[in-house]
Design an enzyme around this catalytic site. Structure first.
Site: not given
Length: 249
Positions: A56, A66, A69, A152, A164
Site C-alpha cells: 500500500r 501525519k 499530528r 516499511e 492485527a
C-alpha cells in the site's frame, strides 16, 4: 487564475506526482524481490515461506494528516525525512521461523539497506500485537538522478495478521475509545494466537524431521538390490562404475 498561477499549480502537481512515483517504484522493487524469492523456494524446495503479500501507498491526505499530528513543516524534503512508512509491504507466513528466514534473505540483498528492525514477536506490544518490522532503503533510478527511498516491511504469521486486522477494525469502530473488557479479550486473543503459532511451529519441525528420515530411507533403498526376497547392498565401487564418470572411461 492567471497564466503564472496555472504554471505554478502544474509545477507543484508534477513535483508531488514525481515524489509519490518514487515510493511506488521502490515498492515495486521490493515486491519483485519477494516474488523471486517465493518462486525460487517453490521451484527448488517445493515449499515457500511466503503465503501472500499486500502492499500500500499512503495517500497525500494521510501523509498531510501525519505531518499535522507530528507538528512537522509541510514540504517534500520534510516528508521524506520524517515519514518513513509512505510505502508499505506486508508479508504473511505460515510459521514464525519463516519470518526470520525471510528477514535474513532480505538482509542479504546487496542493494537493500536495512535501516531499522523492530521485533514485536520477541517483544510484543502491551496490547498483544506481534509482527517483525523492517525499514529498508531502496535505490530508485529516475530519469535524472538516483533516489534512496524508504519502504516499511511487516512480516507476520497468518494468526498474527488475523489478530492485527481484527484489532484494527475494532479500534476503527470505536474511534480509538475501546471498552476495557474488549481490550482485555483482545490481549487474551493475542496470547491464544501466539500459543497457536508455537504449536504449529512444533508440528512443522516434527514433520520436517519425518520428511528427512523418509528421504534417507529412500536413498538407502536405492543402494539395495532385492533378489528372491533377499536384500543385497550395492558396493560403493560398483556404484562409481555405474556413475556418469564411467561413461567417459
Amino acid at each position: 487564475m492567471n497564466t503564472y498561477q496555472v504554471q505554478q499549480f502544474k509545477k507543484i502537481r508534477d513535483e508531488i506526482t514525481r515524489f509519490m512515483m518514487m515510493y511506488k517504484f521502490a515498492l515495486n522493487e521490493v515486491e519483485t524481490k519477494i516474488e523471486i524469492l517465493q518462486e525460487e523456494f517453490q521451484m527448488l524446495h517445493d515449499y515457500s515461506p511466503i503465503e501472500h503479500t499486500k502492499s500500500r501507498l499512503k495517500s497525500p491526505e494521510s501523509i498531510l494528516n501525519k505531518l499535522y499530528r507530528k507538528g512537522i513543516d509541510i514540504s517534500l524534503s520534510s516528508i521524506k525525512s520524517h515519514i518513513k512508512d509512505i510505502a508499505g509491504l506486508r508479508i504473511t507466513c505460515s510459521f514464525t521461523s519463516d519470518i526470520y528466514r525471510i528477514c535474513d534473505m532480505l538482509k542479504n540483498q546487496r542493494d537493500l539497506t536495512v535501516l531499522e528492525v523492530k521485533d514485536y514477536i520477541e517483544y510484543p506490544k502491551p496490547n498483544g500485537y506481534r509482527s517483525l518490522h523492517l525499514l529498508v532503503e531502496v535505490p530508485v533510478f529516475m530519469s535524472d538522478r538516483e533516489e534512496r527511498v524508504c519502504v516499511e516491511i511487516q512480516i507476520r504469521t497468518i494468526a498474527m495478521d488475523f489478530w492485527a486486522s481484527l484489532e484494527h477494525k475494532i479500534y476503527y469502530k470505536y474511534n480509538q475509545a475501546v471498552p476495557s473488557h474488549l481490550l482485555r479479550e483482545l490481549k487474551e486473543a493475542a496470547d491464544a494466537a501466539a500459543a497457536l503459532d508455537r504449536q504449529m511451529e512444533r508440528i512443522h519441525r516434527e514433520v520436517k524431521v519425518i520428511k528427512e528420515e523418509q528421504e534417507e530411507e529412500e536413498v538407502e533403498l536405492m543402494n539395495q538390490l532385492v533378489i528372491n526376497n533377499q536384500k543385497f547392498s550395492i558396493p560403493d565401487a560398483l556404484l562409481k562404475l555405474l556413475g556418469p564418470d564411467s561413461k567417459n572411461a
